[in-house]
Design an enzyme around this catalytic site. Structure first.
Site, PDB file in Angstrom:
ATOM      1  N   ARG A  56     -14.925 -87.340-116.049  1.00 55.24           N
ATOM      2  CA  ARG A  56     -15.825 -88.461-115.728  1.00 55.24           C
ATOM      3  C   ARG A  56     -15.151 -89.372-114.706  1.00 55.24           C
ATOM      4  O   ARG A  56     -15.780 -89.900-113.798  1.00 55.24           O
ATOM      5  CB  ARG A  56     -16.214 -89.235-116.994  1.00 55.24           C
ATOM      6  CG  ARG A  56     -17.090 -90.398-116.678  1.00 55.24           C
ATOM      7  CD  ARG A  56     -17.784 -91.102-117.864  1.00 55.24           C
ATOM      8  NE  ARG A  56     -17.363 -90.751-119.190  1.00 55.24           N
ATOM      9  CZ  ARG A  56     -16.316 -91.307-119.829  1.00 55.24           C
ATOM     10  NH1 ARG A  56     -15.573 -92.220-119.232  1.00 55.24           N
ATOM     11  NH2 ARG A  56     -16.009 -90.943-121.056  1.00 55.24           N
ATOM     12  N   TYR A 108     -38.304 -98.291-101.906  1.00 50.36           N
ATOM     13  CA  TYR A 108     -38.716 -97.168-102.752  1.00 50.36           C
ATOM     14  C   TYR A 108     -39.234 -97.714-104.092  1.00 50.36           C
ATOM     15  O   TYR A 108     -38.613 -98.616-104.680  1.00 50.36           O
ATOM     16  CB  TYR A 108     -37.503 -96.232-102.957  1.00 50.36           C
ATOM     17  CG  TYR A 108     -37.713 -95.207-104.022  1.00 50.36           C
ATOM     18  CD1 TYR A 108     -38.772 -94.316-103.951  1.00 50.36           C
ATOM     19  CD2 TYR A 108     -36.858 -95.128-105.120  1.00 50.36           C
ATOM     20  CE1 TYR A 108     -38.981 -93.373-104.943  1.00 50.36           C
ATOM     21  CE2 TYR A 108     -37.054 -94.179-106.116  1.00 50.36           C
ATOM     22  CZ  TYR A 108     -38.121 -93.314-106.019  1.00 50.36           C
ATOM     23  OH  TYR A 108     -38.324 -92.388-107.006  1.00 50.36           O
ATOM     24  N   ASP A 180     -29.689 -99.498 -98.371  1.00 48.14           N
ATOM     25  CA  ASP A 180     -30.103 -98.133 -98.702  1.00 48.14           C
ATOM     26  C   ASP A 180     -30.335 -97.409 -97.368  1.00 48.14           C
ATOM     27  O   ASP A 180     -31.299 -97.705 -96.658  1.00 48.14           O
ATOM     28  CB  ASP A 180     -31.396 -98.194 -99.543  1.00 48.14           C
ATOM     29  CG  ASP A 180     -31.902 -96.811 -99.952  1.00 48.14           C
ATOM     30  OD1 ASP A 180     -31.551 -95.813 -99.273  1.00 48.14           O
ATOM     31  OD2 ASP A 180     -32.659 -96.725-100.930  1.00 48.14           O
ATOM     32  N   LYS A 205     -31.908 -86.481-100.597  1.00 46.67           N
ATOM     33  CA  LYS A 205     -32.715 -86.406 -99.369  1.00 46.67           C
ATOM     34  C   LYS A 205     -31.906 -85.794 -98.223  1.00 46.67           C
ATOM     35  O   LYS A 205     -31.438 -84.681 -98.334  1.00 46.67           O
ATOM     36  CB  LYS A 205     -33.240 -87.799 -99.027  1.00 46.67           C
ATOM     37  CG  LYS A 205     -33.698 -88.615-100.237  1.00 46.67           C
ATOM     38  CD  LYS A 205     -34.885 -88.003-100.944  1.00 46.67           C
ATOM     39  CE  LYS A 205     -35.415 -88.957-102.005  1.00 46.67           C
ATOM     40  NZ  LYS A 205     -36.041 -88.336-103.128  1.00 46.67           N
TER      41      LYS A 205
END
Ligand code: PLP
Length: 409
Positions: A56, A108, A180, A205
């Site tokens: 992790r 978004y 972003d 994306k």
């Protein structure tokens, strides 16, 4: 902390895309970074290990991807997450109850949903501002403003925020400027050059580009901020898995090639759409008729493949969405294959109808993600999809309606 290899930063973009963050594997010299499918690492003796204790916290495949994107963004530290939203959620953990965030009003839908439906309940407050107007951002600053978050170009209306101007406001306010950069990718826009503190992506994306994984990545320059984010990444644990990190790392190797073709196809398709429905119905920052084209040119070196088109009614939108074939009807964007979607009922369904209406995310708006297929095939597909579309009335333009709506804000 996953810091870029400094010598990667002297290479050009395409070379960084292919090599940055990656070194031949020490065991066999494998040129491709192995997928380290392990949850833990064997230690030589108590307190003696190779810098890896539990996956992790650190995974070599993830680290290679984090370094790669950090180098592409001209940043210093990268942090990969299980999704774009997981990334944003972890970024928001930099703040605490009582803090205020200014957020671009057209982002978004999932970003709005996270803020409005989840984080608000933890005592954070959010102001949604039309960040095309820097003065409105400045007016929204409060003593407890800790971050200004923008997406540029926006999803789906392709609005542009002046990164330089908003970065200056953020610095003056002592707030983090978070960008972003999903829609442009670092190939066309590098927000650190305009004063951003944090740049993040849905790697789902353009960065991955092949529509075969979900992921997110954040990049920062400041070492102290990086240390806080690393703590959160490990503590909250929304990390990218090694196979997803490997897929995305393979994806970024062709980012520069793909982006050039997305851009070339985007421009051809946008020009064709302008001929069909008129410039005022086509939202693409690369069009000289885009109201912020000059600003877009200042901070972007290309415009990619994202285009929205106003068709005035849901029926016309359904007509086109139902007939397109090479453009597949699906959510998401940025993959090698072309997609077509209906923001009001898909990506932005979580935005309340009255806010959608005010922003201009109408039932007649469709969004295209131009892939990297042959442009002639994309145009032929659209010709088929637009054939026999019910006549569009004279445009009492959505941009005029939008201008009126925002004047009434
Ligand atoms: C601009 C933008 N940011 C963030 C996200 C969220 O990313 P993810 O779907 O990987 O969680 C999306 C998803 O569509 C997006 O379009």
């Amino acid at each position: 902390m996953t810091r870029v290899f400094d010598d990667d930063l002297s290479a050009g973009f395409g070379t960084r895309a292919i090599h940055a963050g990656q070194r031949p594997d020490p065991l066999a010299g494998a040129i491709m970074t192995p997928v380290y499918l392990t949850s833990t690492y064997v230690q030589d003796a108590l307190g003696e290990h190779k810098g890896y204790e539990y996956a992790r916290g650190k995974n070599p495949t993830r680290e290679a991807f984090e370094r790669n994107v950090a180098a592409l963004e001209n940043g210093r530290h990268g942090f990969a997450f299980a999704s774009g939203m997981g990334c944003l959620d972890s970024l928001m953990k930099l703040f605490r109850s009582g803090d205020h965030v200014i957020c671009a009003e057209n982002v978004y839908g999932g970003t709005f949903r996270l803020f409005d439906r989840v984080l608000q309940h933890f005592g954070m407050s959010f102001s949604y501002v039309d960040t095309r107007y820097a003065d409105r951002v400045a007016d929204a600053v409060r003593p407890n403003t800790r971050a200004i978050l923008v997406e540029t170009p926006t999803n789906p209306l392709m609005r542009i925020t002046d990164l330089d101007a908003v970065g200056t406001i953020a610095r003056k306010a002592g707030a983090l400027f978070i960008v972003d950069n999903t829609f442009s990718s670092p190939y066309f826009q590098r927000p650190f050059e305009f004063g951003a503190d944090v740049v993040y992506h849905s790697t789902t994306k353009y960065l991955n580009g092949h529509s075969d994984m979900i992921g997110g990545v954040a990049v920062v320059k400041d070492d102290e901020l990086a240390a806080r984010l690393q703590f959160i990444q490990n503590a909250a644990g929304a990390v990218a898995g090694p196979f997803d990190a490997w897929l995305a790392l393979r994806g970024t190797k062709t980012l520069h090639l793909r982006m050039r073709q997305h851009d070339a196809n985007g421009r051809r398709v946008a020009d064709w759409l302008v001929e069909q429905v008129g410039a005022e119905r086509v939202f693409y920052a690369g069009l000289s008729t885009h109201p912020q084209h000059e600003l877009a040119k200042k901070q972007m070196s290309g415009f990619g493949g994202m285009i929205s088109v106003e068709l005035d009614t849901r029926e016309r939108a359904a007509h086109v969405l139902g007939r397109a074939k090479v453009f597949s009807l699906a959510e998401s964007l940025g993959g090698v294959e072309s997609l077509i979607s209906h923001p009001a009922s898909m990506t932005h369904a979580s935005v309340p109808p009255e806010i959608r209406a005010r922003l201009g995310i109408t039932d007649g708006l469709i969004r295209l993600s131009c892939g990297v297929e042959e442009p002639e095939d994309l145009l032929e597909d659209l010709e088929r999809a637009f054939a026999e579309i019910p006549a569009l009335g004279r445009r009492e333009s959505a941009s005029k309606r939008r201008a009126e709506a925002s004047a009434a804000d």
